[in-house]
Design a protein around this motif. Structure first.
Motif, mmCIF file in Angstrom:
data_model
loop_
_atom_site.group_PDB
_atom_site.id
_atom_site.type_symbol
_atom_site.label_atom_id
_atom_site.label_comp_id
_atom_site.label_asym_id
_atom_site.label_seq_id
_atom_site.Cartn_x
_atom_site.Cartn_y
_atom_site.Cartn_z
ATOM 1 N N LEU A 120 -18.597 46.898 -28.107
ATOM 2 C CA LEU A 120 -18.766 46.097 -29.327
ATOM 3 C C LEU A 120 -17.748 44.979 -29.462
ATOM 4 O O LEU A 120 -18.067 43.911 -29.958
ATOM 5 C CB LEU A 120 -18.653 47.009 -30.563
ATOM 6 C CG LEU A 120 -19.964 47.562 -31.083
ATOM 7 C CD1 LEU A 120 -20.534 48.615 -30.164
ATOM 8 C CD2 LEU A 120 -19.759 48.127 -32.462
ATOM 9 N N ASP A 121 -16.531 45.257 -29.034
ATOM 10 C CA ASP A 121 -15.444 44.305 -29.272
ATOM 11 C C ASP A 121 -15.480 43.173 -28.251
ATOM 12 O O ASP A 121 -14.672 43.101 -27.337
ATOM 13 C CB ASP A 121 -14.103 45.045 -29.238
ATOM 14 C CG ASP A 121 -12.954 44.158 -29.685
ATOM 15 O OD1 ASP A 121 -13.219 43.094 -30.275
ATOM 16 O OD2 ASP A 121 -11.805 44.535 -29.432
ATOM 17 N N ASN A 122 -16.418 42.250 -28.456
ATOM 18 C CA ASN A 122 -16.631 41.162 -27.496
ATOM 19 C C ASN A 122 -15.417 40.273 -27.303
ATOM 20 O O ASN A 122 -15.138 39.828 -26.189
ATOM 21 C CB ASN A 122 -17.805 40.285 -27.942
ATOM 22 C CG ASN A 122 -19.129 40.945 -27.624
ATOM 23 O OD1 ASN A 122 -19.261 41.635 -26.622
ATOM 24 N ND2 ASN A 122 -20.117 40.740 -28.480
ATOM 25 N N ASP A 123 -14.704 39.979 -28.377
ATOM 26 C CA ASP A 123 -13.561 39.064 -28.242
ATOM 27 C C ASP A 123 -12.243 39.798 -27.975
ATOM 28 O O ASP A 123 -11.192 39.177 -27.857
ATOM 29 C CB ASP A 123 -13.444 38.130 -29.457
ATOM 30 C CG ASP A 123 -13.189 38.876 -30.759
ATOM 31 O OD1 ASP A 123 -13.047 40.130 -30.720
ATOM 32 O OD2 ASP A 123 -13.144 38.234 -31.818
ATOM 33 N N GLY A 124 -12.325 41.138 -27.886
ATOM 34 C CA GLY A 124 -11.152 41.918 -27.504
ATOM 35 C C GLY A 124 -9.978 41.873 -28.475
ATOM 36 O O GLY A 124 -8.835 42.059 -28.071
ATOM 37 N N ASP A 125 -10.244 41.649 -29.765
ATOM 38 C CA ASP A 125 -9.127 41.588 -30.719
ATOM 39 C C ASP A 125 -8.807 42.945 -31.351
ATOM 40 O O ASP A 125 -7.975 43.044 -32.246
ATOM 41 C CB ASP A 125 -9.372 40.519 -31.806
ATOM 42 C CG ASP A 125 -10.538 40.867 -32.731
ATOM 43 O OD1 ASP A 125 -11.262 41.848 -32.453
ATOM 44 O OD2 ASP A 125 -10.714 40.150 -33.737
ATOM 45 N N GLY A 126 -9.469 43.999 -30.865
ATOM 46 C CA GLY A 126 -9.130 45.348 -31.324
ATOM 47 C C GLY A 126 -9.818 45.802 -32.597
ATOM 48 O O GLY A 126 -9.602 46.921 -33.055
ATOM 49 N N VAL A 127 -10.646 44.939 -33.189
ATOM 50 C CA VAL A 127 -11.452 45.322 -34.354
ATOM 51 C C VAL A 127 -12.859 44.768 -34.190
ATOM 52 O O VAL A 127 -13.088 43.835 -33.415
ATOM 53 C CB VAL A 127 -10.844 44.816 -35.696
ATOM 54 C CG1 VAL A 127 -9.609 45.601 -36.080
ATOM 55 C CG2 VAL A 127 -10.572 43.330 -35.652
ATOM 56 N N ILE A 128 -13.811 45.376 -34.922
ATOM 57 C CA ILE A 128 -15.206 44.944 -34.836
ATOM 58 C C ILE A 128 -15.552 44.072 -36.039
ATOM 59 O O ILE A 128 -15.514 44.538 -37.175
ATOM 60 C CB ILE A 128 -16.150 46.176 -34.813
ATOM 61 C CG1 ILE A 128 -15.767 47.155 -33.702
ATOM 62 C CG2 ILE A 128 -17.604 45.733 -34.671
ATOM 63 C CD1 ILE A 128 -15.733 46.588 -32.311
HETATM 64 CA CA LIG Z 1 -13.537 41.899 -32.181
#
Ligand SMILES: [Ca+2]
Length: 85
Positions: free
Chosen positions: A59-67
């Motif tokens: 789910l975390d496409n941008d890899g920022d650690g939150v959805i």
């Molecule tokens: Ca994200």
């Protein structure tokens, strides 16, 4: 309200319900995601940490650690395509 509008409204309501539990109110943490999966998708309990990590990574496409809501909607759309094909 059209059926599609109702469906989108429901998606938003479910997202907000879990996103508001801890941390930022407009994103899902890993813990919130685990709870959403368990409650709304009927995932068997307990989910292993590896399973939750796998879902979270998908789910975390941008890899920022939150959805974010956008990431969540992308996921729901992917599940819908999978279930209907
Ligand atoms: Ca994200």
């Amino acid at each position: 309200m059209s059926q599609l509008m109702k469906a989108m409204d429901l998606l938003r309501t479910i997202f907000d319900k879990y996103a508001g539990k801890e941390g930022a109110k407009d994103t899902l943490t890993k813990k919130e995601l685990a709870e959403l999966l368990r409650t709304e998708l009927g995932e068997p309990e307990p989910q292993s940490k590896a399973e939750v990590d796998k879902f979270f990574g998908m789910l975390d496409n941008d890899g920022d650690g939150v959805i974010s809501f956008e990431e969540y909607v992308t996921f729901v759309a992917a599940i819908t395509v999978m279930l209907s094909s």
